[in-house]
Design a protein around this motif. Structure first.
Motif, short mmCIF file in Angstrom:
data_model
loop_
_atom_site.label_atom_id
_atom_site.label_comp_id
_atom_site.label_asym_id
_atom_site.label_seq_id
_atom_site.Cartn_x
_atom_site.Cartn_y
_atom_site.Cartn_z
N TYR A 206 23.91 -65.77 35.13
CA TYR A 206 22.51 -65.33 35.12
C TYR A 206 21.87 -65.64 33.77
O TYR A 206 22.42 -65.35 32.72
CB TYR A 206 22.44 -63.83 35.42
CG TYR A 206 21.03 -63.30 35.67
CD1 TYR A 206 20.39 -63.51 36.88
CD2 TYR A 206 20.35 -62.59 34.68
CE1 TYR A 206 19.12 -63.03 37.12
CE2 TYR A 206 19.07 -62.09 34.91
CZ TYR A 206 18.46 -62.31 36.13
OH TYR A 206 17.21 -61.82 36.36
N ASN A 207 20.68 -66.24 33.81
CA ASN A 207 19.93 -66.58 32.58
C ASN A 207 20.71 -67.52 31.66
O ASN A 207 20.64 -67.42 30.44
CB ASN A 207 19.53 -65.33 31.80
CG ASN A 207 18.24 -64.74 32.33
OD1 ASN A 207 17.53 -65.36 33.12
ND2 ASN A 207 17.93 -63.52 31.92
N THR A 208 21.50 -68.41 32.24
CA THR A 208 22.18 -69.43 31.44
C THR A 208 21.64 -70.80 31.84
O THR A 208 21.01 -70.95 32.88
CB THR A 208 23.71 -69.41 31.68
OG1 THR A 208 23.97 -69.60 33.07
CG2 THR A 208 24.32 -68.09 31.22
N ARG A 209 21.90 -71.77 31.00
CA ARG A 209 21.39 -73.12 31.27
C ARG A 209 22.13 -73.79 32.42
O ARG A 209 21.57 -74.59 33.16
CB ARG A 209 21.53 -73.99 30.01
CG ARG A 209 20.59 -73.58 28.88
CD ARG A 209 20.79 -74.48 27.68
NE ARG A 209 19.94 -74.06 26.57
CZ ARG A 209 19.96 -74.62 25.37
NH1 ARG A 209 20.80 -75.63 25.13
NH2 ARG A 209 19.17 -74.20 24.40
N ARG A 210 23.42 -73.46 32.56
CA ARG A 210 24.23 -74.14 33.57
C ARG A 210 24.33 -73.28 34.82
O ARG A 210 24.97 -72.23 34.84
CB ARG A 210 25.64 -74.40 33.04
CG ARG A 210 26.42 -75.40 33.88
CD ARG A 210 27.79 -75.63 33.29
NE ARG A 210 28.69 -74.54 33.55
CZ ARG A 210 29.38 -74.39 34.68
NH1 ARG A 210 29.23 -75.25 35.66
NH2 ARG A 210 30.21 -73.38 34.83
N ILE A 211 23.65 -73.72 35.88
CA ILE A 211 23.72 -73.02 37.15
C ILE A 211 24.51 -73.91 38.11
O ILE A 211 24.09 -75.02 38.42
CB ILE A 211 22.30 -72.75 37.72
CG1 ILE A 211 21.51 -71.84 36.77
CG2 ILE A 211 22.38 -72.11 39.10
CD1 ILE A 211 20.06 -71.65 37.17
N PRO A 212 25.66 -73.44 38.58
CA PRO A 212 26.49 -74.29 39.46
C PRO A 212 25.80 -74.55 40.80
O PRO A 212 25.05 -73.70 41.30
CB PRO A 212 27.76 -73.46 39.65
CG PRO A 212 27.36 -72.05 39.36
CD PRO A 212 26.26 -72.12 38.34
#
Length: 278
Positions: A206-212
């Protein structure tokens, strides 16, 4: 409701827990020894094959116990996120939960008093009671494993082989809980009932640059703004390898299903040609 009952029977059939007459199969009887959701029981049994039982028991205990992450008081949200990131695992939330549990066990071993345990949990915005409950549940699961004489593999958390084995075990039980990010912005479309959901705020993604793009999730909650909780990244190749074919063939048509079909065609072009000829 009759529809719910039929859906439950269908799910048990997909998990190989029923025989052709609708009774519990031998595998289903072993699954029923665990006081857990069928998907979780199936994942634990699969972990015996993939030799990651120690880690799978920890995951089972952590997802069965109450949520260990506390809602941060107003004004301390960023501090809480910074604390939780120390446990974050790039493979996903299931692995993050193992890190949290292991850190709690280590803190308990180094602490002489219960008060110090509670202080450690407060410092990291974690629920001490939830983590203690996870300890109790895990111990009970270990006892069940011993009683029905199932092997418990040695812990090997962190190695590439172990991470892959855990994902395979999870997929063996939770292949009905797969979602795909359809637009690159965290809008996950679930393969089964085509509902769109977002990541839960407690997710390490959540709220990270890398979303799988492809994920396996533990549960879906309508009450919490259509969110999927306890989410880990998976690959389409792994999905194709472990999802039962008769379940896959019954999935509703979608772009995600087409992508998985392309993977199947790429991995086994000869058998696909034979099927088309038939």
């Amino acid at each position: 409701a009759p529809e719910s009952l039929m859906q439950a029977l269908e799910d048990l059939d997909y998990l190989a827990a029923l025989d052709n007459d609708g009774n519990l199969s031998e595998f289903g009887i072993i699954m029923s020894e665990f006081p857990l959701d069928p998907q979780l029981s199936k994942s634990i049994l699969a972990s015996c094959e993939f030799e990651c039982v120690d880690e799978m028991l920890t995951i089972a205990a952590m997802v069965t116990a109450p949520n260990c992450f506390l809602h941060a008081p107003p004004g301390t949200e960023e501090i809480a996120l910074t604390c939780w990131r120390k446990f974050s695992h790039p493979a996903g939330d299931h692995f993050t939960l193992i890190n949290v549990f292991n850190a709690f066990k280590e803190a308990s071993a180094n602490s002489a008093s219960q008060c110090n345990n509670e202080k450690w949990c407060r410092d990291y915005f974690l629920s001490c009671s939830a983590l203690r409950m996870a300890e109790i549940i895990r111990a009970e699961l270990v006892e069940i494993m011993k009683r029905i004489e199932l092997p418990i593999s040695e812990p090997d958390f962190g190695s590439k082989e172990n991470i892959l084995s855990i994902k395979k075990s999870l997929l063996s039980g939770y292949f009905m809980h797969i979602a795909r990010d359809v637009d690159g912005s965290g809008n996950y479309l679930m393969l089964t009932h085509r509902q769109v959901a977002q990541l839960h705020p407690f997710s390490s993604y959540y709220n990270t640059r890398r979303i799988p793009e492809w994920v396996l999730f533990h549960e879906f909650s309508i009450s919490e703004d259509n969110s999927i909780r306890v989410v880990s990244e998976i690959s389409p190749d792994l999905v194709v390898e472990l999802v039962p074919q008769y379940y896959f063939s019954n999935l509703p048509p979608s772009e995600s299903k087409d992508i998985l079909q392309e993977v199947i065609n790429h991995l086994s072009p000869v058998s696909t040609m034979k099927e088309e000829q038939k």
